[in-house]
Design a protein around this motif. Structure first.
Motif, PDB file in Angstrom:
ATOM      1  N   PRO A 172     -20.581  28.543   0.959  1.00 22.84           N
ATOM      2  CA  PRO A 172     -20.450  28.002  -0.398  1.00 22.84           C
ATOM      3  C   PRO A 172     -20.237  29.082  -1.446  1.00 22.84           C
ATOM      4  O   PRO A 172     -19.576  28.844  -2.457  1.00 22.84           O
ATOM      5  CB  PRO A 172     -21.778  27.264  -0.620  1.00 22.84           C
ATOM      6  N   CYS A 173     -20.761  30.292  -1.214  1.00 23.85           N
ATOM      7  CA  CYS A 173     -20.566  31.374  -2.186  1.00 23.85           C
ATOM      8  C   CYS A 173     -19.096  31.760  -2.296  1.00 23.85           C
ATOM      9  O   CYS A 173     -18.588  32.031  -3.385  1.00 23.85           O
ATOM     10  CB  CYS A 173     -21.422  32.585  -1.813  1.00 23.85           C
ATOM     11  N   VAL A 174     -18.396  31.769  -1.164  1.00 23.23           N
ATOM     12  CA  VAL A 174     -16.964  32.089  -1.157  1.00 23.23           C
ATOM     13  C   VAL A 174     -16.193  31.003  -1.899  1.00 23.23           C
ATOM     14  O   VAL A 174     -15.273  31.288  -2.666  1.00 23.23           O
ATOM     15  CB  VAL A 174     -16.441  32.236   0.289  1.00 23.23           C
ATOM     16  N   ALA A 175     -16.601  29.744  -1.706  1.00 30.09           N
ATOM     17  CA  ALA A 175     -15.904  28.611  -2.327  1.00 30.09           C
ATOM     18  C   ALA A 175     -16.011  28.609  -3.848  1.00 30.09           C
ATOM     19  O   ALA A 175     -15.072  28.222  -4.537  1.00 30.09           O
ATOM     20  CB  ALA A 175     -16.438  27.297  -1.760  1.00 30.09           C
ATOM     21  N   VAL A 176     -17.164  29.046  -4.387  1.00 27.79           N
ATOM     22  CA  VAL A 176     -17.363  28.952  -5.837  1.00 27.79           C
ATOM     23  C   VAL A 176     -16.972  30.202  -6.610  1.00 27.79           C
ATOM     24  O   VAL A 176     -16.887  30.160  -7.838  1.00 27.79           O
ATOM     25  CB  VAL A 176     -18.823  28.580  -6.199  1.00 27.79           C
ATOM     26  N   CYS A 177     -16.723  31.320  -5.936  1.00 24.49           N
ATOM     27  CA  CYS A 177     -16.416  32.568  -6.633  1.00 24.49           C
ATOM     28  C   CYS A 177     -15.080  32.455  -7.374  1.00 24.49           C
ATOM     29  O   CYS A 177     -14.037  32.253  -6.748  1.00 24.49           O
ATOM     30  CB  CYS A 177     -16.368  33.735  -5.654  1.00 24.49           C
ATOM     31  N   PRO A 178     -15.088  32.573  -8.725  1.00 25.81           N
ATOM     32  CA  PRO A 178     -13.845  32.373  -9.486  1.00 25.81           C
ATOM     33  C   PRO A 178     -12.862  33.539  -9.393  1.00 25.81           C
ATOM     34  O   PRO A 178     -11.696  33.383  -9.750  1.00 25.81           O
ATOM     35  CB  PRO A 178     -14.344  32.197 -10.926  1.00 25.81           C
ATOM     36  N   VAL A 179     -13.307  34.702  -8.939  1.00 27.54           N
ATOM     37  CA  VAL A 179     -12.421  35.865  -8.878  1.00 27.54           C
ATOM     38  C   VAL A 179     -12.218  36.379  -7.458  1.00 27.54           C
ATOM     39  O   VAL A 179     -11.738  37.491  -7.257  1.00 27.54           O
ATOM     40  CB  VAL A 179     -12.948  37.007  -9.787  1.00 27.54           C
ATOM     41  N   SER A 180     -12.586  35.588  -6.466  1.00 25.10           N
ATOM     42  CA  SER A 180     -12.408  35.927  -5.048  1.00 25.10           C
ATOM     43  C   SER A 180     -13.058  37.251  -4.662  1.00 25.10           C
ATOM     44  O   SER A 180     -12.534  38.004  -3.843  1.00 25.10           O
ATOM     45  CB  SER A 180     -10.927  35.943  -4.675  1.00 25.10           C
ATOM     46  N   THR A 181     -14.216  37.527  -5.276  1.00 22.65           N
ATOM     47  CA  THR A 181     -14.986  38.714  -4.900  1.00 22.65           C
ATOM     48  C   THR A 181     -15.516  38.558  -3.484  1.00 22.65           C
ATOM     49  O   THR A 181     -15.514  39.503  -2.706  1.00 22.65           O
ATOM     50  CB  THR A 181     -16.159  38.918  -5.882  1.00 22.65           C
ATOM     51  N   LEU A 182     -15.980  37.366  -3.155  1.00 22.55           N
ATOM     52  CA  LEU A 182     -16.510  37.091  -1.823  1.00 22.55           C
ATOM     53  C   LEU A 182     -15.381  36.638  -0.906  1.00 22.55           C
ATOM     54  O   LEU A 182     -14.542  35.824  -1.300  1.00 22.55           O
ATOM     55  CB  LEU A 182     -17.589  36.014  -1.908  1.00 22.55           C
ATOM     56  N   TYR A 183     -15.372  37.152   0.298  1.00 20.49           N
ATOM     57  CA  TYR A 183     -14.342  36.793   1.270  1.00 20.49           C
ATOM     58  C   TYR A 183     -14.943  36.853   2.659  1.00 20.49           C
ATOM     59  O   TYR A 183     -15.993  37.434   2.880  1.00 20.49           O
ATOM     60  CB  TYR A 183     -13.134  37.722   1.155  1.00 20.49           C
ATOM     61  N   GLN A 184     -14.247  36.223   3.612  1.00 17.27           N
ATOM     62  CA  GLN A 184     -14.731  36.171   4.985  1.00 17.27           C
ATOM     63  C   GLN A 184     -13.767  36.915   5.893  1.00 17.27           C
ATOM     64  O   GLN A 184     -12.549  36.729   5.827  1.00 17.27           O
ATOM     65  CB  GLN A 184     -14.873  34.717   5.425  1.00 17.27           C
ATOM     66  N   THR A 185     -14.328  37.777   6.756  1.00 17.72           N
ATOM     67  CA  THR A 185     -13.492  38.551   7.679  1.00 17.72           C
ATOM     68  C   THR A 185     -13.106  37.691   8.881  1.00 17.72           C
ATOM     69  O   THR A 185     -13.577  36.569   9.036  1.00 17.72           O
ATOM     70  CB  THR A 185     -14.243  39.806   8.178  1.00 17.72           C
ATOM     71  N   ASP A 186     -12.275  38.242   9.750  1.00 21.61           N
ATOM     72  CA  ASP A 186     -11.864  37.540  10.966  1.00 21.61           C
ATOM     73  C   ASP A 186     -13.040  37.267  11.889  1.00 21.61           C
ATOM     74  O   ASP A 186     -12.994  36.351  12.702  1.00 21.61           O
ATOM     75  CB  ASP A 186     -10.805  38.337  11.727  1.00 21.61           C
ATOM     76  N   LEU A 187     -14.110  38.071  11.781  1.00 22.63           N
ATOM     77  CA  LEU A 187     -15.304  37.884  12.604  1.00 22.63           C
ATOM     78  C   LEU A 187     -16.278  36.882  11.991  1.00 22.63           C
ATOM     79  O   LEU A 187     -17.331  36.620  12.555  1.00 22.63           O
ATOM     80  CB  LEU A 187     -16.019  39.215  12.817  1.00 22.63           C
ATOM     81  N   GLY A 188     -15.950  36.351  10.813  1.00 26.31           N
ATOM     82  CA  GLY A 188     -16.818  35.376  10.155  1.00 26.31           C
ATOM     83  C   GLY A 188     -17.873  36.007   9.267  1.00 26.31           C
ATOM     84  O   GLY A 188     -18.764  35.317   8.775  1.00 26.31           O
ATOM     85  N   ILE A 189     -17.798  37.313   9.042  1.00 24.55           N
ATOM     86  CA  ILE A 189     -18.763  38.005   8.189  1.00 24.55           C
ATOM     87  C   ILE A 189     -18.352  37.824   6.734  1.00 24.55           C
ATOM     88  O   ILE A 189     -17.197  38.057   6.377  1.00 24.55           O
ATOM     89  CB  ILE A 189     -18.842  39.504   8.546  1.00 24.55           C
ATOM     90  N   VAL A 190     -19.293  37.394   5.890  1.00 21.86           N
ATOM     91  CA  VAL A 190     -19.021  37.204   4.469  1.00 21.86           C
ATOM     92  C   VAL A 190     -19.310  38.517   3.745  1.00 21.86           C
ATOM     93  O   VAL A 190     -20.445  38.989   3.738  1.00 21.86           O
ATOM     94  CB  VAL A 190     -19.879  36.059   3.873  1.00 21.86           C
ATOM     95  N   LEU A 191     -18.266  39.106   3.170  1.00 21.54           N
ATOM     96  CA  LEU A 191     -18.388  40.363   2.443  1.00 21.54           C
ATOM     97  C   LEU A 191     -18.025  40.160   0.979  1.00 21.54           C
ATOM     98  O   LEU A 191     -17.581  39.087   0.590  1.00 21.54           O
ATOM     99  CB  LEU A 191     -17.477  41.422   3.076  1.00 21.54           C
ATOM    100  N   HIS A 192     -18.232  41.199   0.187  1.00 21.95           N
ATOM    101  CA  HIS A 192     -17.930  41.119  -1.240  1.00 21.95           C
ATOM    102  C   HIS A 192     -17.308  42.428  -1.714  1.00 21.95           C
ATOM    103  O   HIS A 192     -17.528  43.487  -1.134  1.00 21.95           O
ATOM    104  CB  HIS A 192     -19.179  40.798  -2.057  1.00 21.95           C
ATOM    105  N   ASP A 193     -16.529  42.314  -2.780  1.00 26.59           N
ATOM    106  CA  ASP A 193     -15.867  43.469  -3.378  1.00 26.59           C
ATOM    107  C   ASP A 193     -16.525  43.742  -4.717  1.00 26.59           C
ATOM    108  O   ASP A 193     -16.338  42.985  -5.676  1.00 26.59           O
ATOM    109  CB  ASP A 193     -14.374  43.179  -3.548  1.00 26.59           C
ATOM    110  N   LYS A 194     -17.323  44.794  -4.807  1.00 29.02           N
ATOM    111  CA  LYS A 194     -18.062  45.095  -6.036  1.00 29.02           C
ATOM    112  C   LYS A 194     -17.141  45.470  -7.191  1.00 29.02           C
ATOM    113  O   LYS A 194     -17.537  45.397  -8.348  1.00 29.02           O
ATOM    114  CB  LYS A 194     -19.083  46.202  -5.787  1.00 29.02           C
TER     115      LYS A 194
END
Length: 198
Positions: free
Chosen positions: A62-84
């Motif tokens: 849900p964090c990836v879905a609501v982020c308005p600037v696409s800071t949060l993203y999911q890798t091919d392995l399913g790990i949710v990361l963020h771009d500071k």
């Protein structure tokens, strides 16, 4: 394709807090923030249960879905990361996450709290793997080194499992089958629930 997952076996967690402590040390997480914490329910009661909680790297995060600037993203392995570098500190992820994983360095008004920080599954961030910039922003990238997250590696009771979701599911299924009752330790019923002698 394998997806990386966490699982905390509440029947094995002894609330030692080794996972949260080693995470903070390994990644040099700033004071006042924790990427993993141990929560105890019914503390001191007979049915006391502890569970280690962090970002669970949800399949449909849900964090990836609501982020308005696409800071949060999911890798091919399913790990949710963020771009500071792109985080605006709006707090949407903070409210969307059911595990309370996103945190901010300052407890002031939104927008002035700084950029969000969260568990990275020890997978770093968008910078080059193993670089000093990646370490300073996200901590050590153990996944790039071919290792598991440090929190799962130090768990003395193996309550905290991390890795391929299918493998983790199989390990837990085997534990449940062999557990039977109580903590799953052999002799549990004899040691903790002795039968009344007549």
């Amino acid at each position: 394709m394998s997806r990386m997952k966490f699982l905390c076996d509440t029947d094995r967690c002894i609330e030692c807090n080794a996972c949260s402590t080693v995470c903070k040390n390994e990644h040099e997480v700033p004071w006042g923030m924790v990427r993993r914490r141990v929560v105890t329910i019914n503390d001191g009661e007979a049915d006391e249960t502890s569970v280690a909680i962090s970002c669970m790297h949800c399949t449909d995060a849900p964090c990836v879905a609501v982020c308005p600037v696409s800071t949060l993203y999911q890798t091919d392995l399913g790990i949710v990361l963020h771009d500071k570098d792109t985080c605006i500190g709006c707090g949407y992820c903070f409210y969307a996450c059911p595990f309370g994983a996103p945190q901010y360095p300052n407890s002031t008004l939104f927008g002035s709290r700084g950029v969000m920080d969260k568990c990275t599954f020890c997978a770093g961030g968008p910078e080059e793997n193993g670089s000093q910039a990646e370490f300073e922003k996200y901590g050590r990238n153990r996944i790039a080194e071919g290792k598991l997250p440090i929190c799962a590696e130090v768990c003395s009771t193996r309550a905290l499992l991390a890795g391929d979701g299918d493998t983790i599911g199989e390990i837990y299924r085997e534990r449940v089958i062999h557990r039977g009752y109580g903590s799953g330790a052999w002799g549990w019923k004899t040691a903790y629930y002795p039968e009344e002698k007549s």
